[in-house]
Design a protein around this motif. Sequence first.
Motif, PDB file in Angstrom:
ATOM      1  N   ALA A 115      23.305  37.132 -54.037  1.00  0.00           N
ATOM      2  CA  ALA A 115      23.488  35.802 -53.447  1.00  0.00           C
ATOM      3  C   ALA A 115      24.480  34.976 -54.262  1.00  0.00           C
ATOM      4  O   ALA A 115      25.336  34.273 -53.684  1.00  0.00           O
ATOM      5  CB  ALA A 115      22.145  35.076 -53.359  1.00  0.00           C
ATOM      6  N   LEU A 116      24.394  35.059 -55.580  1.00  0.00           N
ATOM      7  CA  LEU A 116      25.339  34.328 -56.427  1.00  0.00           C
ATOM      8  C   LEU A 116      26.765  34.839 -56.257  1.00  0.00           C
ATOM      9  O   LEU A 116      27.713  34.050 -56.162  1.00  0.00           O
ATOM     10  CB  LEU A 116      24.922  34.436 -57.895  1.00  0.00           C
ATOM     11  N   VAL A 117      26.929  36.154 -56.187  1.00  0.00           N
ATOM     12  CA  VAL A 117      28.264  36.726 -56.009  1.00  0.00           C
ATOM     13  C   VAL A 117      28.825  36.343 -54.641  1.00  0.00           C
ATOM     14  O   VAL A 117      30.010  35.988 -54.517  1.00  0.00           O
ATOM     15  CB  VAL A 117      28.233  38.256 -56.195  1.00  0.00           C
ATOM     16  N   LEU A 118      28.007  36.395 -53.601  1.00  0.00           N
ATOM     17  CA  LEU A 118      28.467  35.994 -52.270  1.00  0.00           C
ATOM     18  C   LEU A 118      28.843  34.517 -52.234  1.00  0.00           C
ATOM     19  O   LEU A 118      29.854  34.134 -51.634  1.00  0.00           O
ATOM     20  CB  LEU A 118      27.398  36.291 -51.221  1.00  0.00           C
ATOM     21  N   LEU A 158      35.355  30.632 -53.711  1.00  0.00           N
ATOM     22  CA  LEU A 158      36.703  30.943 -54.177  1.00  0.00           C
ATOM     23  C   LEU A 158      37.704  31.061 -53.028  1.00  0.00           C
ATOM     24  O   LEU A 158      38.875  30.735 -53.183  1.00  0.00           O
ATOM     25  CB  LEU A 158      36.700  32.235 -54.996  1.00  0.00           C
ATOM     26  N   ARG A 159      37.221  31.519 -51.881  1.00  0.00           N
ATOM     27  CA  ARG A 159      38.119  31.659 -50.737  1.00  0.00           C
ATOM     28  C   ARG A 159      38.125  30.410 -49.855  1.00  0.00           C
ATOM     29  O   ARG A 159      38.720  30.410 -48.798  1.00  0.00           O
ATOM     30  CB  ARG A 159      37.726  32.886 -49.923  1.00  0.00           C
ATOM     31  N   SER A 160      37.456  29.382 -50.276  1.00  0.00           N
ATOM     32  CA  SER A 160      37.398  28.098 -49.559  1.00  0.00           C
ATOM     33  C   SER A 160      36.964  28.263 -48.109  1.00  0.00           C
ATOM     34  O   SER A 160      37.558  27.681 -47.201  1.00  0.00           O
ATOM     35  CB  SER A 160      38.757  27.395 -49.631  1.00  0.00           C
ATOM     36  N   GLU A 161      35.934  29.047 -47.888  1.00  0.00           N
ATOM     37  CA  GLU A 161      35.443  29.287 -46.533  1.00  0.00           C
ATOM     38  C   GLU A 161      34.100  28.620 -46.264  1.00  0.00           C
ATOM     39  O   GLU A 161      33.418  28.957 -45.303  1.00  0.00           O
ATOM     40  CB  GLU A 161      35.337  30.793 -46.287  1.00  0.00           C
ATOM     41  N   LEU A 162      33.718  27.675 -47.102  1.00  0.00           N
ATOM     42  CA  LEU A 162      32.432  27.023 -46.926  1.00  0.00           C
ATOM     43  C   LEU A 162      32.377  26.237 -45.623  1.00  0.00           C
ATOM     44  O   LEU A 162      31.357  26.218 -44.942  1.00  0.00           O
ATOM     45  CB  LEU A 162      32.133  26.111 -48.119  1.00  0.00           C
ATOM     46  N   ARG A 163      33.483  25.599 -45.241  1.00  0.00           N
ATOM     47  CA  ARG A 163      33.507  24.841 -43.984  1.00  0.00           C
ATOM     48  C   ARG A 163      33.292  25.746 -42.780  1.00  0.00           C
ATOM     49  O   ARG A 163      32.628  25.368 -41.831  1.00  0.00           O
ATOM     50  CB  ARG A 163      34.834  24.109 -43.833  1.00  0.00           C
TER      51      ARG A 163
END
Length: 90
Positions: free
Chosen positions: A19-22, A28-33
């Motif tokens: 879960a931490l790595v994901l 890092l890839r700015s895909e949270l949105r």
Amino acid sequence: MEAGTDPLSPASYRCAIAALVLAASVALRSELRALFRLPVRVLLLALLSGVLMVGNWLLFFEAIRRSGIAVATIVFHVQPFVMVLIGVRG
């Protein structure tokens, strides 16, 4: 087995590290949105998938405790192919 822990401990650590790595990968890839734009149904299915994966690891580590690492690993890797073969309709 060698650590003498119950199956819940290694499964918990394995899932927590994953879960931490994901989370780091998404950040890092700015895909949270993009994650928040997913439909609720997809998010619920992803959550269910995660719960089933935790159960999968719990059962795997319990199988190692009960039958040994060799048998548990072979069954763990061969079983999906057996299920596909059972599901094939000829």
